[in-house]
Write an enzyme that holds these catalytic residues in place. Structure first.
Site, PDB file in Angstrom:
ATOM      1  N   ARG A   1     -11.215 -19.011  47.770  1.00 45.70           N
ATOM      2  CA  ARG A   1     -11.891 -20.092  47.022  1.00 45.70           C
ATOM      3  C   ARG A   1     -11.697 -21.426  47.722  1.00 45.70           C
ATOM      4  NH1 ARG A   1      -8.761 -18.793  41.692  1.00 45.70           N
ATOM      5  NH2 ARG A   1      -8.892 -16.546  41.947  1.00 45.70           N
TER       6      ARG A   1
ATOM      7  N   GLU B   1       5.339 -13.420  36.069  1.00 44.49           N
ATOM      8  CA  GLU B   1       4.412 -13.621  34.957  1.00 44.49           C
ATOM      9  C   GLU B   1       4.549 -12.523  33.912  1.00 44.49           C
ATOM     10  OE1 GLU B   1       1.366 -14.475  38.131  1.00 44.49           O
ATOM     11  OE2 GLU B   1       0.443 -15.579  36.501  1.00 44.49           O
TER      12      GLU B   1
ATOM     13  N   HIS C   1      -3.068 -20.110  35.543  1.00 44.80           N
ATOM     14  CA  HIS C   1      -1.713 -19.746  36.017  1.00 44.80           C
ATOM     15  C   HIS C   1      -0.643 -20.350  35.109  1.00 44.80           C
ATOM     16  CE1 HIS C   1      -3.314 -19.516  40.444  1.00 44.80           C
ATOM     17  NE2 HIS C   1      -3.329 -18.302  39.905  1.00 44.80           N
TER      18      HIS C   1
ATOM     19  N   ARG D   1      -2.301 -10.368  29.181  1.00 54.09           N
ATOM     20  CA  ARG D   1      -2.666 -11.606  29.858  1.00 54.09           C
ATOM     21  C   ARG D   1      -4.138 -11.871  29.537  1.00 54.09           C
ATOM     22  NH1 ARG D   1      -4.033 -12.695  36.108  1.00 54.09           N
ATOM     23  NH2 ARG D   1      -4.051 -14.952  35.952  1.00 54.09           N
TER      24      ARG D   1
END
Ligand code: AMP
Length: 399
Positions: free
Chosen positions: A242, A385, A181, A92
């Site tokens: 965040r 993922e 993402h 990734r």
């Protein structure tokens, strides 16, 4: 024996997550995690499928030491990096800039380009690079495939990717909206079309990836046309820690009025904001529990979170024109019935509705939670993922 296995590595700033998958199934052969790299209390947890979970507590100075420890665990099960069944390592990589729109076999030039992107992903790309370099040193003959978080979003039209700031300044410093993402948005949008038994090329989907980090995307015919994260993963939805969208003048204001440095404000917006900043908790389970007890700050945090989500559903309905499905995914999206219910409530005019009964049924497979009459299907689609990274890496090296 054909090489059908892929080791997926997700190297974060102080952790490495990994999975070994056999794409002939696909089946997962092992998974694990190294955490607190370079800190006190570093540990490795290794779980071979069908075998006993193993845990090691030992000093792990850096990512190289972490990967060597992972390699030892895999090798102990006969699945090390030199095993002939291994086809590739899939990494990734968070930031691929404008250039990387597809998985890419890593060579020196690709490494250099990922390095050039460090200024726009200072927390992530260096760890990703170390992961690739170390895996390569452990078996130089094995293809290392970079799968970029930004790749799925490179199809965004220019009018969605551009910030309305001076073009020369923006271009000189690569300031534009990249989105993140992407692996999850790609996987979930495809699985949602499958769930609806529709051709992805003819389906419009809003994907809401709500984890600790959170992002929305508008997907038309299988291609991303807008997404909520921007130059960095700070823009957009309210997240665990965040802020998501704020007026950029907040930065100037805090600098001038509160005397905060740019680094202080960076830490504030990335690490001390979002749900955590609003109520002291960043876990949605805890927030929902406190809200049920009447806690005011938890209720405010929940409401700010949901209000932002609704705004993005509305905005992306407008961007897409016609929406066939809204898909919820990741930790909060897959598990929090109260968030899903509150996000969809009041959006009947946009064609959305929930079956409150279906919404509360738990499960780990893709499922619809809207009533049959609803014009827009609402779905819960668990993301994967690692599987998507392995599939993309494998499709590249098995051609
Ligand atoms: P992720 O980044 O996808 O692993 O998501 C992690 C986040 O999912 C956690 O911070 C929790 O807030 C949230 N989460 C996990 N399980 C639940 C649950 N049962 N209900 C609500 N939120 C959850």
């Amino acid at each position: 024996m054909p090489a059908t296995r892929v080791l997926v590595l997700n190297s974060g700033s102080s952790s490495v997550k990994y999975q070994l998958l056999d794409m002939a199934g696909p089946t997962r052969l092992a998974m694990g995690l190294v955490e607190r790299i370079g800190e006190a209390g570093a540990r490795l947890v290794h779980s071979p499928t069908g075998g006993e979970r193993r845990e090691r507590q030992q000093p792990i100075a850096d990512h190289e030491a972490a990967l060597r420890a992972v390699e030892e665990e895999l090798a102990a099960d006969g699945m090390g990096l030199d095993s002939p069944e291994l086809a590739a390592v899939g990494h990734r990589v968070v930031h691929g800039g404008q250039r990387f729109s597809a998985p890419t076999v890593v060579d020196e030039e690709v490494l250099a380009e990922i390095e050039r992107l460090v200024p726009v992903a200072p927390l992530h790309n260096p760890a990703n690079l170390t992961g690739i370099r170390t895996a390569r040193s452990l078996n130089p003959d094995l293809p290392q495939v970079a799968v970029f978080d930004t790749a799925f979003h490179t199809t965004m039209p220019e009018h969605a990717a551009r910030y309305a700031i001076d073009v020369e300044t923006a271009d000189a410093h690569r300031v534009r909206r990249y989105g993140f993402h992407g692996t999850s948005h790609a996987y979930v949008s495809r699985r949602t079309a499958e769930l609806l038994d529709r051709d992805p090329a003819d389906t419009n989907i809003i994907v809401l990836h709500l984890g600790n980090g959170a992002s929305a995307s508008a997907v038309r015919g299988g291609r991303c046309v807008d997404t909520s994260m921007g130059l960095t993963p700070l823009e957009g939805l309210v997240m665990g820690t965040r802020s998501g969208d704020v007026d950029p003048a907040v930065v100037f204001h805090l600098s001038r009025v509160a005397g905060m440095s740019v680094d202080d404000i960076d830490t504030l917006l990335n690490k001390r904001s979002g749900l955590l900043g609003l109520c002291g908790d960043n876990d949605m389970r805890e927030i929902v529990r406190r809200r049920e007890e009447g806690d005011e700050r938890a209720t405010l945090a929940f409401d700010v979170y949901v209000h932002r989500l609704k705004k993005y559903i509305g905005a992306y309905s407008a961007v897409l024109g016609r929406v066939d499905a809204v898909a919820f995914t990741a930790g909060v999206g897959e598990n929090s019935a109260p968030v899903r219910q509150a996000a969809v409530e009041g959006l009947e005019e946009l064609g959305l509705a929930l079956d409150t009964q279906l919404n509360t049924v738990r499960g780990d497979t893709p499922r619809l939670i809207s009533p049959e009459y609803a014009r827009v299907a609402v779905a819960v689609v668990p993301t994967d993922e690692e599987l998507e990274i392995a599939a993309q890496a494998y499709s590249l090296v098995s051609r």
